[in-house]
Scaffold this motif. Structure first.
Motif, short mmCIF file in Angstrom:
data_model
loop_
_atom_site.label_atom_id
_atom_site.label_comp_id
_atom_site.label_asym_id
_atom_site.label_seq_id
_atom_site.Cartn_x
_atom_site.Cartn_y
_atom_site.Cartn_z
N VAL A 79 129.56 85.59 34.25
CA VAL A 79 130.12 85.76 32.90
C VAL A 79 131.19 86.86 32.98
O VAL A 79 131.12 87.73 33.84
N PRO A 80 132.21 86.81 32.08
CA PRO A 80 133.23 87.86 32.10
C PRO A 80 132.57 89.22 31.88
O PRO A 80 131.66 89.35 31.07
N SER A 81 133.04 90.24 32.64
CA SER A 81 132.34 91.53 32.54
C SER A 81 133.01 92.44 31.52
O SER A 81 132.42 93.41 31.09
N LYS A 82 134.25 92.18 31.16
CA LYS A 82 134.91 93.01 30.15
C LYS A 82 135.64 92.11 29.18
O LYS A 82 136.07 91.03 29.52
N VAL A 83 135.78 92.60 27.97
CA VAL A 83 136.51 91.84 26.97
C VAL A 83 138.00 92.09 27.16
O VAL A 83 138.42 93.22 27.34
N ILE A 84 138.77 91.02 27.12
CA ILE A 84 140.23 91.17 27.22
C ILE A 84 140.83 90.72 25.90
O ILE A 84 140.53 89.64 25.41
#
Ligand SMILES: *Cc1c(COP(=O)(O)O)cnc(C)c1O
Length: 433
Positions: free
Chosen positions: A31-36
């Motif tokens: 899963v993506p680890s940071k929000v962009i």
């Protein structure tokens, strides 16, 4: 953009590594680890922005440094587009079935294949090993056919193999190798996992998978949510909802990614058919899976969604927020047929049963939540011709398969038929290459 495992034991990896490894070693999902935040890229776009333009802008912004703008433009150049049709003040339909095999999955698979071709341009080549059946084989066959350096091995369970043109096969100059496994789809999936987890072997031959669980297929599905918003934003000031027919929840998760990237959205309807025990999890209750019952929307006949760990990772982070953004709904076969009939008589539109489940759920939600509601976009995930018998039952209309989808019915022979053992498969792979 970095990815982590839902089990969080392994260190973060780049997009390229997440896409190539498919599954973390610890048994979780990526899963993506940071929000962009992508708002600066899509908020200025308007209804004149084309889908390839949008993708060519947001993909390199997401994959900072991993996909340069030239590669992104090549990846974005596809010959089908999502199509937004406004039904009335309250509802629109987002048609996602214009692709080569007539479902929304063409968007994810085509982007994934194109991005792998770009990312691996300077490598000596890779093997894409996937477990498939019927429709998913056709979808991957079209997406990967002719891609430079990508040999595509598909493991089919016992039974007929449909949807792939023998002209695509490696002995005919193509890059597709269909292998039949004497066993079930589960056996095929297990073999894919075992082969990839045999790291010395899979690294030697650069083996990866294109199964729907791969983050390379989920990420691009966020793009059509942004696109729908860009097309419609001038007409409405707020209160935007999406209704998503949900089986393994890949499509809905992509919508949640779009929300994390800054899409102004009030909520998502998780539209299920009577196979709905997962709705309890969404409501914060205990999830007790039940055996699947067959319905007229077969892609939603799922007991435990394969994206379960991914979906629940959102709830671990912010349970209260999630309860106000995802709303489960359950629609039975009769209500599905009624929604198909209504779409036809009221709007002159033929919907497939999966889209009809989403429309029925959207209308129920509207009747309950008129105040918080401005507009709902219903995702039409499948071409009506793929479910022609149900469409005819509901509307009296005969739909014939468009020429480009005719291939879905065509049968083909595998290149080999083998027992479901890792050693046998690895021997075969080594000799094919
Ligand atoms: C796969 C599929 C779905 C379900 O999508 P998920 O991402 O598994 O929730 C819905 N409709 C159609 C036509 C499909 O092919």
């Amino acid at each position: 953009m970095y990815f982590r495992s839902t089990k969080s034991i392994e260190p973060e990896v780049s997009f390229k590594d997440a896409v190539l490894r498919c599954l973390p070693n610890d048994g979780g999902l990526y899963v993506p680890s940071k929000v962009i935040d992508l708002r600066q890229f899509f908020l200025y776009m308007d209804e004149r922005t084309s889908y390839p333009e949008l993708v060519a802008t947001v993909a390199p912004a997401l994959l900072q440094g991993e996909l340069n703008p030239f590669s992104a433009a090549r990846v974005a150049e596809i010959d089908f587009e999502p199509e937004l049709t406004r039904l009335d003040e309250n509802f629109s339909i987002l048609n996602l079935y214009n692709g080569p095999t007539g479902t929304f999955k063409d968007f994810g698979a085509t982007f994934h294949a194109a991005v792998l071709e770009e990312l691996l341009k300077n490598n000596s080549g890779a093997i894409i090993l996937s477990a498939v059946r019927g429709d998913s084989g056709g979808c991957l066959g079209r997406a990967f056919y002719g891609r430079r350096g990508l040999t595509t091995v598909m493991l089919f369970p016992s039974g007929p193999i449909r949807g792939i043109d023998p002209a695509f096969f490696i002995h005919n100059g193509g890059n597709i190798i269909p292998i039949q496994i004497r066993g079930t789809l589960d056996d095929c999936q297990r073999l894919v996992r075992e082969t990839i987890n045999d790291r010395p072997f899979s690294e030697r031959y650069c083996i990866t998978s294109a199964n729907a669980i791969n983050p390379g297929r989920l990420l691009p599905q966020a793009f059509y949510y942004l696109y729908a918003f860009v097309k419609i934003k001038k007409l409405f000031s707020g209160g935007l909802f999406f209704s998503v027919p949900s089986g393994n929840f890949g499509n809905l998760i992509s919508g949640l990614y779009a929300w994390k990237f800054g899409l102004p959205v009030n909520g998502f309807i998780a539209a299920m058919n009577t196979n709905d025990p997962f709705g309890d999890f969404i409501r914060g209750k205990e999830f007790k899976p039940r055996p699947v019952v067959a319905t007229n929307s077969p892609a939603l006949d799922v007991s435990v969604p394969s994206n379960f760990a991914r979906f629940s990772s959102f709830y671990e982070e912010a349970p209260a927020v999630m309860r106000h953004i995802v709303f489960p709904a359950s629609i039975d076969d009769t209500a599905t047929l009624k929604a198909m009939e209504l779409a036809w008589t009221q709007y002159g539109m033929l919907l497939d049963p999966h889209a009809a489940v989403a429309l029925a759920a959207a209308r129920d939600f509207f009747n309950k939540e008129k105040n918080s509601f401005d507009h709902m976009i219903v995702l039409a995930t499948g071409h009506p011709a793929r479910e022609a018998a149900v469409v005819e039952e509901a509307t009296g209309q005969k739909v014939s398969l468009p020429e480009k989808l005719a291939l879905l019915k065509k049968e083909a022979d595998p290149i080999a038929i083998v027992d479901p053992h890792l050693g046998t498969l690895e021997g075969l792979l080594a000799s094919c290459l």
